[in-house]
Design a protein around this motif. Sequence first.
Motif, short mmCIF file in Angstrom:
data_model
loop_
_atom_site.label_atom_id
_atom_site.label_comp_id
_atom_site.label_asym_id
_atom_site.label_seq_id
_atom_site.Cartn_x
_atom_site.Cartn_y
_atom_site.Cartn_z
N ARG A 153 -18.97 -8.95 16.09
CA ARG A 153 -19.02 -9.96 17.26
C ARG A 153 -18.41 -11.34 16.80
N PRO A 154 -17.58 -11.87 17.32
CA PRO A 154 -16.92 -13.22 17.00
C PRO A 154 -17.71 -14.32 17.60
N GLU A 155 -18.16 -15.33 16.80
CA GLU A 155 -18.85 -16.38 17.19
C GLU A 155 -17.90 -17.61 17.66
N LEU A 156 -16.78 -17.46 17.07
CA LEU A 156 -15.79 -18.25 17.63
C LEU A 156 -14.50 -17.30 17.59
N GLU A 157 -13.70 -16.95 18.89
CA GLU A 157 -12.80 -16.22 19.09
C GLU A 157 -11.43 -16.81 18.14
N ILE A 158 -10.34 -15.97 17.88
CA ILE A 158 -9.27 -16.19 16.92
C ILE A 158 -8.47 -17.24 17.87
N ALA A 210 -20.60 -13.84 12.12
CA ALA A 210 -21.76 -14.11 11.49
C ALA A 210 -22.47 -12.95 10.65
N ALA A 211 -22.78 -13.17 9.50
CA ALA A 211 -23.35 -11.97 8.45
C ALA A 211 -24.87 -11.78 8.97
N PRO A 212 -25.33 -10.69 8.60
CA PRO A 212 -26.61 -10.36 8.92
C PRO A 212 -27.76 -11.42 8.84
N GLU A 213 -27.49 -12.17 7.74
CA GLU A 213 -28.62 -13.25 7.50
C GLU A 213 -28.33 -14.36 8.27
N GLY A 214 -27.33 -14.72 9.17
CA GLY A 214 -26.87 -15.82 9.91
C GLY A 214 -26.00 -16.57 9.42
N VAL A 215 -25.33 -16.52 8.04
CA VAL A 215 -24.27 -17.20 7.43
C VAL A 215 -23.14 -16.85 8.20
N LEU A 216 -22.27 -18.03 8.44
CA LEU A 216 -21.08 -17.73 9.42
C LEU A 216 -19.96 -17.68 8.20
N ILE A 217 -19.03 -16.71 8.86
CA ILE A 217 -18.04 -16.39 7.87
C ILE A 217 -16.63 -16.82 8.85
#
Length: 138
Positions: free
Chosen positions: A92-97, A110-117
């Motif tokens: 799921r994108p937190e910010l669209e391309i 977002a990674a499972p721990e909440g870190v943003l990638i």
Amino acid sequence: MKTSSFYPVVATPVIAESRDFYVRNFGFSIVFEADWYVSLKNPSGYELALLDPAHPTIPAGYRTPARGLLLNFEVDDVDAEWRRLVVEGGLRPELEIRSEEFGQRHFIVAAPEGVLIDVITQIPPGEEFAGNFSTANL
């Protein structure tokens, strides 16, 4: 100071989920694994570690999961990664391309721990930002 290695260690209570996320989506392999710590490395040689925030190796008062952390993955073709990770992979994108005037085309998941990638391909910056880049480090 002469540094022989540098890598982030992400404090996460969901070690196994986070490990699987980085292995499956970003090509990392396991270098070391315990129930409280996992060391990962990708084919380019970049490292990432995951650590249970409750482990006593972290000083008292700092034993909390990572927050406010953004990991940047610069890639050759961000559009291909968008298709692989979001369109086909179901993240799921937190910010669209999108393309940014400051010289990036990117998207964020977002990674499972909440870190943003933040998955990024560098593009030419707009005129407003072109002068902000230092030629010394290019």
